[in-house]
Scaffold this active site. Structure first.
Site, PDB file in Angstrom:
ATOM      1  N   LYS A  67       0.884  -0.909   0.102  1.00 18.23           N
ATOM      2  CA  LYS A  67       0.231  -0.132  -0.173  1.00 18.23           C
ATOM      3  C   LYS A  67       1.193   1.425  -0.299  1.00 18.23           C
ATOM      4  CE  LYS A  67      -2.613   1.833   3.546  1.00 18.23           C
ATOM      5  NZ  LYS A  67      -3.264   2.079   4.393  1.00 18.23           N
ATOM      6  N   THR A 221      -3.651   5.803  17.865  1.00 19.97           N
ATOM      7  CA  THR A 221      -2.081   5.924  17.984  1.00 19.97           C
ATOM      8  C   THR A 221      -1.330   4.865  16.807  1.00 19.97           C
ATOM      9  OG1 THR A 221      -1.740   6.418  20.012  1.00 19.97           O
ATOM     10  CG2 THR A 221      -0.216   5.329  20.109  1.00 19.97           C
ATOM     11  N   ASP A 222      -0.180   5.999  15.495  1.00 16.22           N
ATOM     12  CA  ASP A 222      -0.273   5.411  15.014  1.00 16.22           C
ATOM     13  C   ASP A 222       1.654   5.328  14.335  1.00 16.22           C
ATOM     14  OD1 ASP A 222      -1.583   7.353  13.406  1.00 16.22           O
ATOM     15  OD2 ASP A 222      -1.918   6.056  12.015  1.00 16.22           O
TER      16      ASP A 222
HETATM   17  P1  NAD Z   1      -9.563  12.491  11.784  1.00 15.81           P
HETATM   18  O1  NAD Z   1      -8.633  14.312  11.660  1.00 15.81           O
HETATM   19  O2  NAD Z   1     -10.736  12.648  11.078  1.00 15.81           O
HETATM   20  O3  NAD Z   1     -10.432  13.181  13.292  1.00 15.81           O
HETATM   21  C1  NAD Z   1      -9.353  12.938  14.128  1.00 15.81           C
HETATM   22  C2  NAD Z   1     -10.051  12.989  16.015  1.00 15.81           C
HETATM   23  O4  NAD Z   1      -9.384  13.418  16.972  1.00 15.81           O
HETATM   24  C3  NAD Z   1     -11.032  13.523  16.367  1.00 15.81           C
HETATM   25  O5  NAD Z   1     -12.037  13.571  16.354  1.00 15.81           O
HETATM   26  C4  NAD Z   1     -10.285  14.267  17.021  1.00 15.81           C
HETATM   27  O6  NAD Z   1     -11.124  15.994  17.459  1.00 15.81           O
HETATM   28  C5  NAD Z   1      -9.112  14.180  17.582  1.00 15.81           C
HETATM   29  N1  NAD Z   1      -8.308  14.664  18.259  1.00 15.81           N
HETATM   30  C6  NAD Z   1      -7.578  15.319  17.594  1.00 15.81           C
HETATM   31  N2  NAD Z   1      -6.684  15.630  18.423  1.00 15.81           N
HETATM   32  C7  NAD Z   1      -7.166  15.865  19.609  1.00 15.81           C
HETATM   33  C8  NAD Z   1      -6.607  15.793  21.020  1.00 15.81           C
HETATM   34  N3  NAD Z   1      -5.504  16.191  21.165  1.00 15.81           N
HETATM   35  N4  NAD Z   1      -7.192  15.452  21.656  1.00 15.81           N
HETATM   36  C9  NAD Z   1      -8.967  14.388  21.426  1.00 15.81           C
HETATM   37  N5  NAD Z   1      -9.077  14.471  20.246  1.00 15.81           N
HETATM   38  C10 NAD Z   1      -7.952  14.834  19.446  1.00 15.81           C
HETATM   39  O7  NAD Z   1      -8.740  11.646  11.857  1.00 15.81           O
HETATM   40  P2  NAD Z   1      -9.006  10.106  11.715  1.00 15.81           P
HETATM   41  O8  NAD Z   1      -9.071  10.051  10.192  1.00 15.81           O
HETATM   42  O9  NAD Z   1     -11.098   9.503  12.374  1.00 15.81           O
HETATM   43  O10 NAD Z   1      -8.660   9.198  12.307  1.00 15.81           O
HETATM   44  C11 NAD Z   1      -8.279   9.392  13.446  1.00 15.81           C
HETATM   45  C12 NAD Z   1      -6.665   8.559  14.209  1.00 15.81           C
HETATM   46  O11 NAD Z   1      -6.395   7.549  14.027  1.00 15.81           O
HETATM   47  C13 NAD Z   1      -5.514   9.491  13.566  1.00 15.81           C
HETATM   48  O12 NAD Z   1      -4.184   9.414  14.517  1.00 15.81           O
HETATM   49  C14 NAD Z   1      -5.317   8.791  12.544  1.00 15.81           C
HETATM   50  O13 NAD Z   1      -3.330   8.877  12.473  1.00 15.81           O
HETATM   51  C15 NAD Z   1      -5.153   7.117  13.685  1.00 15.81           C
HETATM   52  N6  NAD Z   1      -5.892   5.740  12.369  1.00 15.81           N
HETATM   53  C16 NAD Z   1      -5.020   4.743  12.818  1.00 15.81           C
HETATM   54  C17 NAD Z   1      -5.143   3.494  12.045  1.00 15.81           C
HETATM   55  C18 NAD Z   1      -5.163   2.845  12.091  1.00 15.81           C
HETATM   56  O14 NAD Z   1      -4.440   1.277  11.630  1.00 15.81           O
HETATM   57  N7  NAD Z   1      -4.318   2.253  13.978  1.00 15.81           N
HETATM   58  C19 NAD Z   1      -5.324   3.462  10.970  1.00 15.81           C
HETATM   59  C20 NAD Z   1      -5.829   4.886   9.858  1.00 15.81           C
HETATM   60  C21 NAD Z   1      -5.618   5.664  10.587  1.00 15.81           C
END
Ligand code: NAD
Length: 321
Positions: A67, A221-222
């Site tokens: 990917k 957390t990634d």
């Molecule tokens: P997004 O930008 O659409 O949403 C971010 C979310 O985090 C919102 O709800 C926002 O309010 C909250 N947020 C941001 N900073 C914050 C803080 N300091 N305190 C509290 N809340 C906070 O992002 P998304 O696409 O929903 O992704 C969310 C997270 O998941 C990202 O960190 C992304 O990298 C991660 N992610 C992980 C995987 C995995 O495989 N583990 C896959 C995709 C995304």
């Protein structure tokens, strides 16, 4: 080779298909039949973009691919998704490309499948209330998958901007579950299962918030430095992950491991639970945690399922390279 466009992907795989594909990939990882290759992630120095590859090979399924993509923060202004990715699959016998599949929707689905798999295997008996922290793009998918695999009758949720929670209320209503926005102490006290899916760089959910038998799927957390839960929660939990190497370096467990509060040797791959070589939640376990860091084999697994279905249904476009 075939091409499956991003537009066609949602009709070719559902929550159940992603659950099965990702479960099989996790199982193969734990039995040593599949491995992820080192992740590349680089700041381009252009368009503020982060770009990289996640790749791996599943010898059991003969699934080989990569990917490629990343994060372009200026995309929203162009009416495009900030996260962009594409999966390329290869014939494991010849190295020839076999499929090019849009990876944006698949990333959301495979991430949601991971927390759903953990809930299926690790939720405390009788879990009825699901708590979710975060209401961004990914949260809706995590909630949909959790509600599809486990019978929750109530969803409680917290987000830094509470007005965004309405998108989650709709998902809960579609599944016939009650929905309430709550504060963090209420969420930690009342939820039997918690999904964290924020991009926070400091703990939001604290040890004092969480009581009683609980499973927490830490999904946000990634990356090095991100953090959603207090390390004391990780320290007292029985911990599972997709891949230990990522969990201890860039997953939620990175902080507790670095502080010496959780030995890496005490973190188990969820695939071992799927394969029944580890019992999962034990009778004396109060808290379980799944550290979902996101691995390339998840992407390859769901892209393969989509490619196969696209061929069966005549949706795939065939091209000669
Ligand atoms: P997004 O930008 O659409 O949403 C971010 C979310 O985090 C919102 O709800 C926002 O309010 C909250 N947020 C941001 N900073 C914050 C803080 N300091 N305190 C509290 N809340 C906070 O992002 P998304 O696409 O929903 O992704 C969310 C997270 O998941 C990202 O960190 C992304 O990298 C991660 N992610 C992980 C995987 C995995 O495989 N583990 C896959 C995709 C995304």
């Amino acid at each position: 080779m075939i091409v499956v466009s991003e537009r066609d992907v949602p009709a070719l795989i559902d929550v159940g298909g992603a659950f099965d594909a990702v479960s099989a990939a996790f199982a193969a990882m734990a039995s040593g039949e599949a491995r992820n290759f080192p992740v590349v992630r680089e700041a381009l120095g252009h368009a503020d973009a982060l770009y990289g590859f996640k790749s791996g090979f599943d010898r059991k399924a003969l699934a080989l691919g990569v990917k490629s993509g990343g994060y372009w923060p200026g995309n929203a202004k162009r009416d495009l998704t900030n996260h962009q990715s594409t999966v390329i699959l290869f014939d494991a016998d010849t190295g020839q490309p076999s499929a090019l599949v849009g990876g944006n929707h698949l990333t959301a689905l495979r991430t949601a499948a991971a927390s759903a798999i953990s809930i299926h295997h690790l939720a405390p008996p009788g879990a009825r209330t699901l708590g979710i922290l975060g209401a961004g793009h990914q949260a809706r998918f995590q909630l949909q998958a959790a509600l599809a695999v486990h019978s929750f009758d109530r969803v409680i949720a917290w987000n830094r901007s509470p007005e965004k929670l309405s998108s989650l209320a709709k998902v809960a209503a579609d599944h016939g579950a009650a929905f309430a926005p709550v504060d963090l102490p209420t969420l930690g006290r009342e939820a039997d299962v918690i999904i964290t899916i924020t991009s926070s760089f400091a703990p939001i959910l604290m040890d004092a918030h969480v009581s009683g038998p609980t499973h927490i799927a830490c999904m946000g957390t990634d990356t090095i430095g991100k953090q959603e839960v207090e390390p004391a929660l990780i320290a007292r939990a029985r911990c599972f992950t997709d891949e230990v190497a990522q969990s201890v370096t860039l997953g939620e467990c990175q902080h507790a491991v670095a502080a010496g509060a959780k030995p890496a040797a005490e973190i188990t791959e969820i695939g071992a639970v799927i394969n029944a070589t580890h019992p999962g939640r034990g009778p004396d376990d109060v808290l379980t945690v799944f550290d979902g860091t996101g691995v390339g084999l998840q992407d390859i697994a769901v892209a393969r399922a989509v490619a196969a279905h696209a061929v069966e249904t005549g949706v795939a476009t065939k091209i000669d390279l």
